[in-house]
Design an enzyme around this catalytic site. Sequence first.
Site, PDB file in Angstrom:
ATOM      1  N   ASP A 189       0.957  -1.182   0.024  1.00  0.00           N
ATOM      2  CA  ASP A 189       0.059   0.076  -0.041  1.00  0.00           C
ATOM      3  C   ASP A 189       1.008   1.238   0.002  1.00  0.00           C
ATOM      4  O   ASP A 189       1.966   0.989  -0.030  1.00  0.00           O
ATOM      5  CB  ASP A 189      -0.884   0.036   1.083  1.00  0.00           C
ATOM      6  CG  ASP A 189      -2.275   0.461   0.715  1.00  0.00           C
ATOM      7  OD1 ASP A 189      -2.517   1.742   0.418  1.00  0.00           O
ATOM      8  OD2 ASP A 189      -3.423  -0.200   0.934  1.00  0.00           O
ATOM      9  N   HIS A 259      -2.917   3.026  -4.890  1.00  0.00           N
ATOM     10  CA  HIS A 259      -2.198   2.663  -3.537  1.00  0.00           C
ATOM     11  C   HIS A 259      -0.606   1.849  -3.778  1.00  0.00           C
ATOM     12  O   HIS A 259      -0.429   0.786  -3.244  1.00  0.00           O
ATOM     13  CB  HIS A 259      -3.061   1.509  -2.878  1.00  0.00           C
ATOM     14  CG  HIS A 259      -4.445   2.217  -2.265  1.00  0.00           C
ATOM     15  ND1 HIS A 259      -4.168   2.534  -1.140  1.00  0.00           N
ATOM     16  CD2 HIS A 259      -5.632   1.968  -2.565  1.00  0.00           C
ATOM     17  CE1 HIS A 259      -5.654   3.104  -1.198  1.00  0.00           C
ATOM     18  NE2 HIS A 259      -6.370   2.468  -1.825  1.00  0.00           N
ATOM     19  N   GLU A 323      -9.723   2.338  -5.486  1.00  0.00           N
ATOM     20  CA  GLU A 323      -9.293   3.692  -5.223  1.00  0.00           C
ATOM     21  C   GLU A 323      -8.235   4.043  -5.943  1.00  0.00           C
ATOM     22  O   GLU A 323      -6.959   4.625  -5.538  1.00  0.00           O
ATOM     23  CB  GLU A 323      -8.993   3.835  -3.624  1.00  0.00           C
ATOM     24  CG  GLU A 323     -10.272   3.597  -2.962  1.00  0.00           C
ATOM     25  CD  GLU A 323     -10.078   3.601  -1.342  1.00  0.00           C
ATOM     26  OE1 GLU A 323     -10.949   4.248  -0.630  1.00  0.00           O
ATOM     27  OE2 GLU A 323      -8.942   3.181  -0.969  1.00  0.00           O
TER      28      GLU A 323
END
Length: 764
Positions: A189, A259, A323
Amino acid sequence: MKLFASLFMAFLPVMSVAVTADYNVIPLPNKVDVSSDSPFVLNSEVTIRATGDEMVRNADVLAGYIKQATGIDVDVNGTGEKYIRLKADLNDVNPEAYEITVNKDSVVINGASAAGMFHGMQTVRKSLPAGSHTSVSMPAAEVYDFPRFEYRGAHFDVCRHFFDVEEVKTFIDMLALHNLNTFHWHLSDDQGWRIEIKKYPLLTELASTRTQTVIGRLPGKWDGKPHGGFYTQEEAKDIIKYAAERYINVIPEIDLPGHMRAALHAYPHLGCTGGPYDVWTEWGVTEEVLCAGNDSTLIFIKDVLNEIMDIFPSKYINIGGDECPKTRWKECPKCQARIKAEGITAKGKFSAEDRLQGFITRYAYNVVNGRGRTMLGWDEILESDIPQDAIVMSWRGTAGAIEGARRGNRVVQTPNTHMYFDFYQSKDIQFEPFAIGGYIPVEKVYSFEPVPSELTPEQKKLVIGCQSNLWTEYILDFPQVQYMEMPRLAALCEVQWTAPEKKNFENFKNRIPALFSVYDYLGYNYAKHLGDISATYTPVPSKKALKVDFSTLKGSDIYYTLDGTEPTVNSTHYKKNFYVKNDAIIKAVAFRGGVKSRILCDTISVNAASFTKVSLKNSPAENYTFAGAPTLVDGITGTGNYRTGRWLGFINADCDLTIDLGSKKTVNTLDFNVCIFQCDGVVDASAVTVRGSVNGKDYVTITSEDFGEISREKEFGTVTHSVALDGNKYRYINVVISPTKSLPAWHAFAASPAFLFIDEISLK
């Protein structure tokens, strides 16, 4: 952690002194038939019989379980005439099915596979009364059981905060105790890369450590302390082996193309701007993502995924896909060239840049599929065309599962409405460890039905299971991991395992003290809210009063006061519901076996609107309806957590409430509260209009007020609006509170409609 853990030591489960096993464990078996025949007596003369290396290993594990639970030593393949036999030749269509046969001479645990037999071992383990015993009576019985879903998972993020090998193994032990078979390991991440990739050594040399960590939910303060860590490939293989011995599959996740900021710090040429980048020191979603137009990015994805598949034998490989902002892609010449070369165009609500992510997803899919594996991804992968053998993990509610199944894809349910274990599990957040927000108590987890009713019978078969997610932005150490997981894991496992018609939350609560005793002897740190009192408050207009109902674990006695004094056994003993008509500070406590629960405390503030008949013109948003309109006039003010059930949420619709005061009354002031949680798009109201009527038909406008632009400074908490009225007499008051229709440019969700959360409308 020590502080909050000590707060919950006030309630401890009663350690059973009984020496009889009880097969009604968690998860509840499908069939338990207990007979009146002579029981099997478990003592030190019993041996465990097993054949073959795998079964002997399991026999050693079972012997350890028995010793932990009861203190009784049993040997493996000894000479004892009475025995427990482990087998795996049950003829059953479900590979994880098992049966347990208990008679006076033996206990036979037989599985349709070694995994099924292992689940049977867990049932025996959990059936044993905890304590120091010389013998335990196991009633003669037939137990037959099998899981409802093939995929029963739990996710663990080790990127935001790192956890060592032994802690990960303990997490796996927790899953085994709850009959889960899948460990979803989130390994990369923005805030840290956690797995060794030999072809890209800088991922662990540079990308595994951030310089500091933000304090709190939003940037502003940092702790100034480096944080990092990673697993070597050998350590990862050791963890995989450990999990496999407990019949748990380990699914790795390398989240891409978003990410990836930590990876960009190590290899900046993979980003659109070339950097420099840092390993991110804050939470949220960053615009720095892999460059989709860079051929080096494709090589990187292929190399990393291939090494991951060399380490992990799992047939499932998770590539994330969630995302991923497209800001850089819109400005990047390479990304725009890729869009043109691939003939990518906007389609429906998705821009060309949105659909460019589908190019990356399909590339990753081909890498994974080329090795004979199956790709999983978060529900954003549905924003492009994906092959039907890809699996969708529905996290933004259940909509992704419904769409995925309708497309013909298998789906795993992991919605943030029920399965996010980083959310608060109590309304009293002042007594809880700091968390990201939200509210998902044990009962909410237990209530989840993974198979949407909207699907056809064939589509329903594509729901292969569900899992919980644990993101660790605000989880600083492993005791807090355990606290956030348990006993919600117990509720999860029954959702995953037990047939829906056999599920009953009250029955579940009656069975959980035995599981608490297992947690205790294992030394697990767990939340004890189920031993606390739950209060239900229902306004009753005909009585002009608030009906109060209490509940807690079976076998508890509840005592309460209404004047704010501390309740004791000498206070009023709760026997049935009662009514409150005036201001009160309700405090209640439960005693179970002499052990005291945490004190429940709620303040009732009565005004002219309290406990009246109310109606809403517009329905609240899905998932935020809770107890409906009466919540707004129950005399209890909601706290700063909008998911507690004490707030009603609205989006794209006004909170349009009509209050029937019962008779004409003078009204001088209207107050109402708004919950603010800016990072979730939960912001202040934009305006209010108040109208009055004496007959419920003819209304006059009393006042109207515009609150202006929302404040950037107010990030969290509650805002109270006080509106002056005209002092005239009305029976009916209509209140229209409007949400912010479009979030401002500075907001992360700019131009999106805002959520409006309202509670406690009062009239004076």
